[in-house]
Design an enzyme around this catalytic site. Structure first.
Site, short mmCIF file in Angstrom:
data_model
loop_
_atom_site.label_atom_id
_atom_site.label_comp_id
_atom_site.label_asym_id
_atom_site.label_seq_id
_atom_site.Cartn_x
_atom_site.Cartn_y
_atom_site.Cartn_z
N ARG A 124 0.94 -0.87 0.58
CA ARG A 124 -0.01 -0.10 -0.24
C ARG A 124 0.58 1.52 -0.45
NH1 ARG A 124 -3.17 -2.87 3.51
NH2 ARG A 124 -4.83 -3.98 2.62
N LYS A 146 3.96 11.56 -11.31
CA LYS A 146 2.70 10.73 -12.64
C LYS A 146 3.65 9.18 -12.33
CE LYS A 146 0.14 14.05 -14.93
NZ LYS A 146 -0.48 14.45 -16.33
N GLU A 188 10.83 18.64 -25.64
CA GLU A 188 10.31 18.94 -24.49
C GLU A 188 11.05 20.23 -23.53
OE1 GLU A 188 7.63 17.70 -22.75
OE2 GLU A 188 7.75 15.16 -23.84
N LYS A 230 8.98 23.41 -14.16
CA LYS A 230 7.04 21.78 -13.65
C LYS A 230 7.39 21.80 -12.18
CE LYS A 230 6.49 17.26 -14.41
NZ LYS A 230 6.07 15.94 -15.23
N GLU A 240 -3.47 18.21 -11.17
CA GLU A 240 -3.68 18.31 -12.65
C GLU A 240 -5.33 18.63 -13.11
OE1 GLU A 240 -1.73 16.15 -16.38
OE2 GLU A 240 -3.22 16.87 -17.32
N ARG A 244 -1.93 22.15 -14.28
CA ARG A 244 -1.01 20.92 -14.61
C ARG A 244 -0.63 21.41 -16.24
NH1 ARG A 244 1.77 16.33 -10.92
NH2 ARG A 244 2.57 15.60 -12.89
N ASN A 248 0.49 19.87 -20.71
CA ASN A 248 0.11 18.77 -22.17
C ASN A 248 1.07 20.37 -23.71
OD1 ASN A 248 -0.14 17.44 -20.57
ND2 ASN A 248 -1.82 17.82 -19.61
N HIS A 251 1.26 17.86 -27.07
CA HIS A 251 0.94 16.69 -27.02
C HIS A 251 -0.60 15.75 -27.19
CE1 HIS A 251 4.45 17.57 -24.57
NE2 HIS A 251 4.03 15.59 -23.79
N HIS A 255 0.19 12.66 -29.08
CA HIS A 255 -0.53 11.58 -29.06
C HIS A 255 -1.26 11.07 -30.29
CE1 HIS A 255 0.25 12.29 -23.76
NE2 HIS A 255 1.04 11.66 -25.15
N HIS A 267 7.95 10.14 -29.55
CA HIS A 267 7.28 10.43 -28.68
C HIS A 267 7.82 12.15 -28.93
CE1 HIS A 267 4.87 12.47 -25.75
NE2 HIS A 267 6.29 12.25 -24.84
P1 NAD Z 1 12.81 4.56 -22.27
O1 NAD Z 1 12.80 5.25 -20.49
O2 NAD Z 1 12.60 3.50 -22.67
O3 NAD Z 1 14.09 5.56 -22.76
C1 NAD Z 1 14.50 5.08 -23.75
C2 NAD Z 1 15.93 3.93 -24.12
O4 NAD Z 1 17.11 4.88 -23.79
C3 NAD Z 1 15.68 2.59 -23.88
O5 NAD Z 1 16.12 2.41 -24.37
C4 NAD Z 1 16.25 3.02 -22.65
O6 NAD Z 1 17.38 1.93 -22.50
C5 NAD Z 1 17.79 4.34 -23.27
N1 NAD Z 1 18.23 4.89 -22.33
C6 NAD Z 1 17.92 5.12 -21.27
N2 NAD Z 1 19.47 5.94 -20.62
C7 NAD Z 1 20.23 6.06 -20.74
C8 NAD Z 1 21.06 6.18 -20.97
N3 NAD Z 1 21.53 7.27 -20.17
N4 NAD Z 1 22.72 6.11 -22.03
C9 NAD Z 1 22.08 4.86 -22.42
N5 NAD Z 1 20.91 4.60 -22.91
C10 NAD Z 1 19.76 5.25 -22.34
O7 NAD Z 1 12.03 6.02 -22.46
P2 NAD Z 1 11.77 8.12 -22.35
O8 NAD Z 1 12.08 8.35 -23.72
O9 NAD Z 1 12.79 8.30 -20.69
O10 NAD Z 1 10.67 7.77 -20.96
C11 NAD Z 1 9.20 7.82 -22.17
C12 NAD Z 1 8.38 7.36 -21.35
O11 NAD Z 1 8.19 8.03 -20.12
C13 NAD Z 1 7.12 6.63 -21.78
O12 NAD Z 1 5.89 5.89 -21.33
C14 NAD Z 1 5.88 7.78 -21.36
O13 NAD Z 1 5.04 7.99 -21.42
C15 NAD Z 1 6.90 8.35 -19.81
N6 NAD Z 1 6.76 9.87 -19.83
C16 NAD Z 1 5.53 9.72 -17.80
C17 NAD Z 1 5.87 11.47 -17.78
C18 NAD Z 1 5.28 11.37 -17.05
O14 NAD Z 1 4.75 12.83 -16.23
N7 NAD Z 1 4.86 10.28 -15.49
C19 NAD Z 1 6.11 12.19 -18.53
C20 NAD Z 1 6.77 12.38 -19.81
C21 NAD Z 1 7.14 10.89 -20.17
N1 GLY Z 2 4.74 15.67 -18.24
C1 GLY Z 2 3.22 16.17 -18.26
C2 GLY Z 2 3.18 16.22 -16.70
O1 GLY Z 2 3.82 15.94 -15.63
O2 GLY Z 2 1.62 16.71 -16.00
#
Ligand code: NAD
Ligand code: GLY
Length: 364
Positions: A124, A146, A188, A230, A240, A244, A248, A251, A255, A267
């Site tokens: 939990r 998030k 971003e 942020k 949000e 917040r 987006n 986005h 999306h 993305h």
């Molecule tokens: P990811 O975590 O898949 O990383 C992208 C690639 O980079 C992967 O292949 C990973 O193995 C590689 N990698 C990571 N760090 C590395 C490094 N230092 N050196 C070499 N390779 C490395 O993707 P991402 O683009 O970081 O994140 C995308 C995700 O984030 C999506 O699922 C999206 O929905 C999510 N997201 C969440 C929020 C939030 O607020 N929670 C906001 C934006 C995006």
């Molecule tokens: N990436 C959008 C948010 O964190 O609200």
């Protein structure tokens, strides 16, 4: 070595620091001592990041008497599934994690989202730490709480707001990140300039060389500014309810493009195209001048980010895909549009024709 470039996300009893410093991963024992000393930690990481950085993290945690276990999943968004999240929790049980233990996310946004969601559910709710290693996760996903995972029906459809206890950002880790991923993260970064900070936007315009050559000093500075922006937004509107949603920007369109391309459009590139569509729509509706839209697009292009969708996208289909987005509340279209560089508004209820016209112009 100057370790502390602290920022704080102000959320009353859930407030936390963001530490940003080149090389900080090697000093993780110092920054994590207050959180992880003598605790059990489950490190969650992916198959690309594990061989690069996990041993440094483990060494640092061992120095403060933390016991570590790890969960390594195959890299890629396709592994962002409920099954992986449950597997993380099961590994936690087998590793003896109790309610005082921690989950440590070492990786990009996929890693942080799943590790955070597992932490929100495990017994939990237990503490978790974000150590983001992609530009996107440093400037966006690791801050703000998030967490979640995809479902076969769509992206990020289940999750929780679960704030980390600390975010530790080492810009040096960007040196191993594929150039394409850095480029996507820059979409971003530009977004923050567009939505909140004209001065920051100008700084980016004047420093294309530093952005392209991965100048560590410059990256440390811009990551810090993005996190600061942020943090301010999240502190005012954690869940949000309103403000917040400005994060987006680009986005909602992005999306839809991602979805229609079957995720072949990355993305960051989809967000870049989405910002171009949003600026076009803002110009068409008289909110901004054509020159201002062009100024945004010029910066994106200089950073090798697209402002036109690849051939084959149909504007009506993009519009319909937007209407399926979980953020299109009650089927009233809601988009974030610029009023100036550094200022945006959330605009509701635009006519379908005007929206599809702007999409069409960016799909030629
Ligand atoms: P990811 O975590 O898949 O990383 C992208 C690639 O980079 C992967 O292949 C990973 O193995 C590689 N990698 C990571 N760090 C590395 C490094 N230092 N050196 C070499 N390779 C490395 O993707 P991402 O683009 O970081 O994140 C995308 C995700 O984030 C999506 O699922 C999206 O929905 C999510 N997201 C969440 C929020 C939030 O607020 N929670 C906001 C934006 C995006
Ligand atoms: N990436 C959008 C948010 O964190 O609200």
């Amino acid at each position: 070595m100057k370790l502390m470039e602290n920022l704080k996300v102000q959320l009353e009893e859930r407030s936390y620091d963001i530490i940003i410093a080149a090389g900080v991963l090697k000093k993780v024992n110092e920054v994590l001592a207050d959180f992880a000393a003598a605790r059990r930690c489950l490190i969650v990481t992916d198959s690309n990041v594990q061989p690069l950085y996990e041993s440094t993290l483990k060494l640092g945690l061992a120095e403060i008497g933390a016991e570590t276990a790890d969960y390594v999943y195959p890299a890629g968004e396709e592994h962002k599934t409920p099954e992986t999240v449950v597997d993380i929790c099961r590994k936690g049980v087998r590793s003896g994690l109790d309610r005082k233990s921690l989950i440590v996310a070492l990786g990009g946004g996929v890693c942080g989202d799943m590790a955070g969601f597992a932490a929100a559910m495990y017994m939990r709710g237990i503490g978790f730490i974000q150590i983001p290693t992609t530009l996107l996760s440093m400037v966006d996903s690791s801050v703000g709480g998030k967490t979640g995972t995809d479902l076969p029906e769509g992206k990020n459809l289940i999750g929780a707001f679960w704030q980390p206890q600390i975010v530790v950002i080492d810009p040096e880790t960007l040196k191993t990140l594929p150039a394409e991923e850095v480029c996507c993260g820059l979409a971003e970064v530009v977004k923050y300039g567009m939505i909140l900070d004209e001065e920051f936007f100008s700084l980016l315009e004047k420093n294309i060389d530093k952005l392209k050559s991965l100048d560590m000093g410059f990256y440390t500075k811009i990551i810090r500014r993005c996190c600061e922006l942020k943090a301010e937004v999240v502190s005012k509107d954690e869940r949000e309810g309103g403000l917040r949603a400005i994060l987006n920007y680009g986005h909602t369109f992005g999306h839809a493009l991602e979805l229609l391309s079957n995720f072949e459009v990355a993305h960051g590139k989809a967000v870049s195209m989405g910002m171009a569509i949003a600026a076009e729509l803002a110009a068409d509706t008289g909110r901004i001048s054509k020159e201002l839209a062009e100024r945004q697009n010029a910066l994106l292009k200089k950073l090798d980010l697209p402002v036109k969708a690849p051939a084959g996208f149909d504007a009506e289909e993009v519009y319909n895909a937007m209407m399926q987005d979980k953020k299109t509340l009650g089927k009233i279209i809601r988009v974030v549009l610029p009023d100036a560089i550094g200022k945006v508004s959330i605009v509701k209820g635009l006519e379908k024709d005007i929206v599809t016209k702007a999409i069409r112009k960016c799909c030629e």
